[in-house]
Write an enzyme that holds these catalytic residues in place. Structure first.
Site, short mmCIF file in Angstrom:
data_model
loop_
_atom_site.label_atom_id
_atom_site.label_comp_id
_atom_site.label_asym_id
_atom_site.label_seq_id
_atom_site.Cartn_x
_atom_site.Cartn_y
_atom_site.Cartn_z
N GLU A 155 1.10 -1.49 0.04
CA GLU A 155 -0.23 -0.73 -0.22
C GLU A 155 0.71 0.90 0.16
O GLU A 155 0.69 2.37 -0.88
CB GLU A 155 -0.57 0.48 1.05
N ASP A 210 15.41 21.07 -30.07
CA ASP A 210 16.09 22.62 -30.60
C ASP A 210 17.32 23.44 -31.52
O ASP A 210 17.95 22.86 -30.19
CB ASP A 210 14.34 23.52 -30.26
N ASP A 265 11.59 25.55 -26.75
CA ASP A 265 11.57 26.57 -26.10
C ASP A 265 9.86 27.74 -27.83
O ASP A 265 9.77 29.06 -26.78
CB ASP A 265 12.60 28.10 -26.48
N ASN A 310 2.63 -2.89 6.87
CA ASN A 310 2.95 -2.26 5.31
C ASN A 310 2.59 -0.93 5.33
O ASN A 310 3.63 -0.63 4.57
CB ASN A 310 1.40 -2.67 4.42
#
Length: 901
Positions: free
Chosen positions: A293, A335, A641, A735
């Site tokens: 969990e 780029d 950008d 747990n």
């Protein structure tokens, strides 16, 4: 009377003449639309605004957190617990579900604002011609066929075809990736011209940097090039990150393990005719034991810790899982403009008749230095005259300011000439004061030159710059070493060839000339008898830190690919300068070479994937290339950008935007933002991502070996018929408390620099390999034998009750799991000195967990909920033995066999 056909956005508008376009759109360019017609079209076609996409509601995002397989299993376990009357247990399970749901909701509540950023480009007012008069209107009221007027400083509000231009320069870098401003004209380009070469068009969202012009609006709103990109941003799918997918696959595997064990246990129980309620309670215990969990919570915190460390290094992470994804990235599309380069224009090469020099301007020192070529070039008299002409034939303004960004006004190329002069030790203000301007011949697409006339000491100086061919045609003399001589035809041809070579190397080239006379010339002062000075090549300079960062990528097995909308020659030049490509790899593919991915043959795909530089690429083609690599099984990162990068940033596994020079659209679409725009920061983030994945793998090993030991304890005890040594609520407590803190400490372990010297892990490799599963089973079996051993000894040989046996098992397993954290070191160092024992968080976790276990014994409420019984010293000794023995056994076998993690 028949009504006129409805208007529609113009397709392939760049191929049409202005007269043809005016007829098609039913507009007179001298008067524009009438007010009545404009209102009719606005009502018919809608406003010039980008459509707003439907956003997910908070409720939708919250409900999605309850769709996982693990959630369903735990919910079923809670429902059965309530049905059987185990209210406390049911509530505890629901609390765990709620914690995980809130965690997931908070992470997803960063809904994309990219469309809002795109719409902010619509806010400026616009000037149009209506009823023969210039009117200023809100940009969203522009309609198809409007005559649009633009000038320096404007943001273009709609797409249009130019029919009148005057020195019009437009910065289209955000849309096309082109570093230099585009000089606009009314000439019709080739039919297959890419966006960056359609010089007769204006595009919504671009910025006018010089001159003015008039255009007929051919596209509004979603039908503009910007609108098409906005649509792609909306439609590009944000796929689950590799870590999310792998954790989900792991969870499903755990479910099948749980179902198998629970079914086997139920069958055996029914054969033995055991009590059904006990069998159901045990099955619930198995379900709780099998599911870690705390895994999602620990993963979230581990990623958040990595995010904070990256924030200190100017890397802002918008999605936590993106940190790990970058660590697994093996392909980066980058780029050029603003990422590999500085997104500003500078003088790069000076070519005089006497020689060539490649120069660099150190703005901090205010000095120019030669980085390649002949040092003598920058001390020649011709060089100083060239600098003077560059200052005089100039309409820009540049003002360095102490402690803040310099003031730059005008065409970036002319600003670069002023910086060049300052680097050469010349004060532009003094030069212009000493040579007052008397006349100017503005640049035009017909003459392709600019000239200015100046007076000083009773004489006149003509300064000229422009296209090489045009300037040479007006020159009959040349300056060499301060002396003028006749300019021979072969010298003109040599200069033309040098200019062509510079252009082929990706430089924008201007030629310079001058003339000194005693009497004031006529209006044709730029047309003849000029003295040729030389050429200057301009370039968006590469970022100096990129080269070592690219070398680090190569060492780490990461392939870096440049994808830009800029000119192919410019792209290759930058790629060579930053050493993205090696000598002999000078291959560039353009958008014309790229067909849709579905139409590509195997050979074409191989050719594309072998190329490292792509130019004149459209946003849609960037998406196709990312898709091609993703289909190949690669984890793709994308840096950018501009507005044109936004769809690719969203489509990629990890989108990385530049924070300083990048557009707001790119920053808000991406998963990560680099505040310093440094490619080096990407390498730092990759290293951090690899560390985080290794830490996540380590704590999952820990959690699952602990959970499997709980499964084995319950299952084996059932098969042996010795009762139920662990209650469901005790397992749940272990747990979410005693497992989580040590796992969290492992998740925030310190960096391992060796990881960046290894190739990226295979994207298809799961979080846990087959070897890891064998290790988990081995660890779990050793702990199970020790814990069941003390349980058997206590209940069968020492006469302890079932309740006391549960208590011993609960504390024995908790203590064994706490000490098990020391088995998780990597093998570097030794048992008493390694990355686990040197991790201060491990020791804090152990102290906290031991204190919590003490509270469960002494706090009445906790001891009652967990069914804790009073213990004797004998029971305490059994608990200590159950914790220490597994560590000793595992370490002894580790030394004897020589294996490590």
């Amino acid at each position: 009377m028949t009504s006129e056909p409805a208007l529609t956005p113009i397709q392939n508008a760049h191929e049409l003449s202005s007269d043809h376009l005016a007829d098609q759109l039913r507009v007179e360019t001298k008067t524009g639309l009438t007010k009545k017609e404009a209102q009719r079209r606005l009502k018919e076609l809608g406003p010039n605004a980008l459509q707003e996409a439907k956003r997910e509601s908070a409720l939708t995002i919250l409900l999605r957190q309850f769709k996982g397989v693990i959630v369903w299993v735990l919910a079923a376990a809670a429902a059965i617990s309530f049905f059987l009357g185990d209210t406390v247990e049911g509530i505890a399970i629901l609390i765990v579900l709620l914690i995980n749901a809130i965690t997931g909701f908070v992470l997803e509540w960063n809904a994309s604002k990219s469309m809002d950023a795109l719409r902010k480009l619509d806010t400026a007012p616009a000037r149009v011609l209506r009823d023969g008069r210039i009117q200023e209107i809100p940009s969203d009221e522009i309609t198809l066929g409007d005559v649009l007027l633009v000038e320096a400083g404007d943001v273009v509000p709609a797409d249009g075809n130019l029919f009148d231009v005057n020195q019009l320069g437009v910065d289209e870098s955000a849309l096309t990736g082109e570093s230099l401003p585009v000089e606009k004209s009314t000439d019709i380009p080739a039919a297959d011209a890419p966006l960056g070469d359609q010089h007769n068009r204006l595009f919504k969202g671009t910025a006018v940097v010089s001159g003015n012009g008039q255009a007929i609006v051919t596209g509004i709103g979603q039908h503009t090039e910007l609108g098409k990109i906005a649509t792609m941003v909306e439609e590009a799918e944000r796929t689950a990150t590799p870590l999310e997918a792998k954790l989900d696959a792991l969870a499903k595997r755990l479910i099948w393990i749980t179902v198998g064990l629970a079914a086997l246990f139920m069958v055996v129980g029914f054969i033995r005719q055991e009590e059904p309620k006990l069998l159901i309670e045990t099955a619930i215990a198995l379900a709780i034991a099998a599911i870690p969990e705390g895994m999602s919570v620990v993963a979230t915190i581990a990623l958040a810790y990595g995010m904070l460390r990256l924030a200190e290094k100017k890397v802002i992470v918008k999605r936590l899982s993106a940190v790990e994804t970058l660590g697994g990235t093996n392909v980066i599309f980058t780029d050029k403009t603003g990422t590999l380069t500085q997104n500003r224009i500078e003088v790069n090469t000076v070519q005089l008749p006497e020689g060539m020099a490649e120069v660099r301007i150190d703005e901090r020192a205010g000095k120019l230095e030669v980085v390649h070529g002949e040092e003598a070039v920058i001390s020649d008299s011709s060089y100083h005259k060239l600098v003077q002409v560059g200052v005089l034939c100039n309409n820009a303004d540049y003002e360095p300011r102490e402690g803040e960004a310099p003031k730059e006004i005008g065409d970036p190329v002319e600003v670069a000439l002023l910086k060049f002069a300052l680097g050469a030790g010349v004060n532009p203000d003094e030069v212009t004061q000493q040579h007052p301007r008397k006349a100017e011949k503005a640049f035009s697409s017909d003459t392709r030159i600019m000239g200015t006339l100046h007076e000083a000491d009773g004489r006149y100086l003509v300064a000229v710059k422009g296209a090489t061919e045009e300037v040479l045609d007006r020159c009959n003399r040349v300056m060499k070493s301060g002396q003028t001589a006749l300019l021979e035809q072969n010298e003109k041809e040599t200069s033309r060839q040098l200019s062509e070579k510079m252009a082929a190397d990706g430089l924008r080239t201007l030629a310079f000339a001058y003339r000194e006379i005693n009497e004031k010339p006529g209006d044709d002062f730029t047309e003849k008898d000029l003295t040729y000075l030389g050429l200057i090549g301009f370039l968006d300079p590469p970022r100096t830190e990129v080269t070592p960062a690219l070398e680090s990528c190569r060492e780490a097995g990461i392939k870096v690919i440049m994808v830009t909308g800029d000119h192919p020659a410019t792209a290759l030049t930058v790629a060579s300068k930053v050493k993205l490509i090696e000598p002999g790899e000078e291959i560039v593919l353009t958008g014309k070479d790229l067909r849709p991915i579905a139409d590509l043959s195997a050979e074409e795909k191989e050719r594309i994937m072998a190329c490292r530089v792509f130019a004149r690429v459209s946003p849609a083609q960037k998406l196709d290339m990312i898709d091609l690599y993703q289909q190949h099984g690669d984890i793709v990162g994308m840096t950018g950008d501009g507005v044109n990068d936004a769809p690719a940033l969203k489509k990629s596994d990890i989108g990385i935007a530049m924070g300083q020079r990048g557009t707001q659209v790119a920053a808000e679409t991406a998963d990560m933002v680099l505040k310093d725009d440094s490619f080096t920061s990407i390498v730092t983030a990759i290293g951090q991502g690899r560390v985080i994945f290794e830490n996540i793998r380590k704590f999952i090993l820990f959690l699952l070996s602990c959970n499997m030991s709980e499964i084995f304890v319950v299952t084996f005890a059932g098969f042996l018929g010795v009762g139920n040594p662990l209650l469901p609520l005790q397992i749940l407590f272990i747990n979410i408390v005693t497992d989580v803190f040590p796992a969290l400490a492992l998740g925030v372990g310190r960096e391992n620099r060796e990881l960046m010297k290894q190739p990226p892990r295979n994207p298809d490799t799961p979080v846990l390999t087959s070897r890891d599963w064998w290790m988990i089973t081995y660890y779990a079996l050793v702990m199970t034998i020790a814990v069941l051993g003390v349980y058997w000894l206590g209940t069968r040989n020492l006469g302890m009750s079932q309740g006391m046996g549960n208590t011993i098992t609960f504390y024995s397993l908790s203590f064994a799991q706490l000490l098990h954290v020391f088995n998780l070191y990597s093998g570097h160092g030794h048992f008493f000195r390694n990355e686990v024992t040197s991790n201060k968080y491990i020791w804090w976790a152990l102290v906290i967990c031991i204190l919590i276990l003490v509270l469960t014994y002494y706090v009445p409420f906790l001891s009652e909920v967990l069914s804790i019984q009073p213990m004797t010293n004998q029971a305490l000794l059994l608990i200590v033995a159950a914790g220490i023995v597994p560590v000793l056994v595992i370490q002894v076998i580790r030394k004897l066999t020589g294996w490590d993690e």
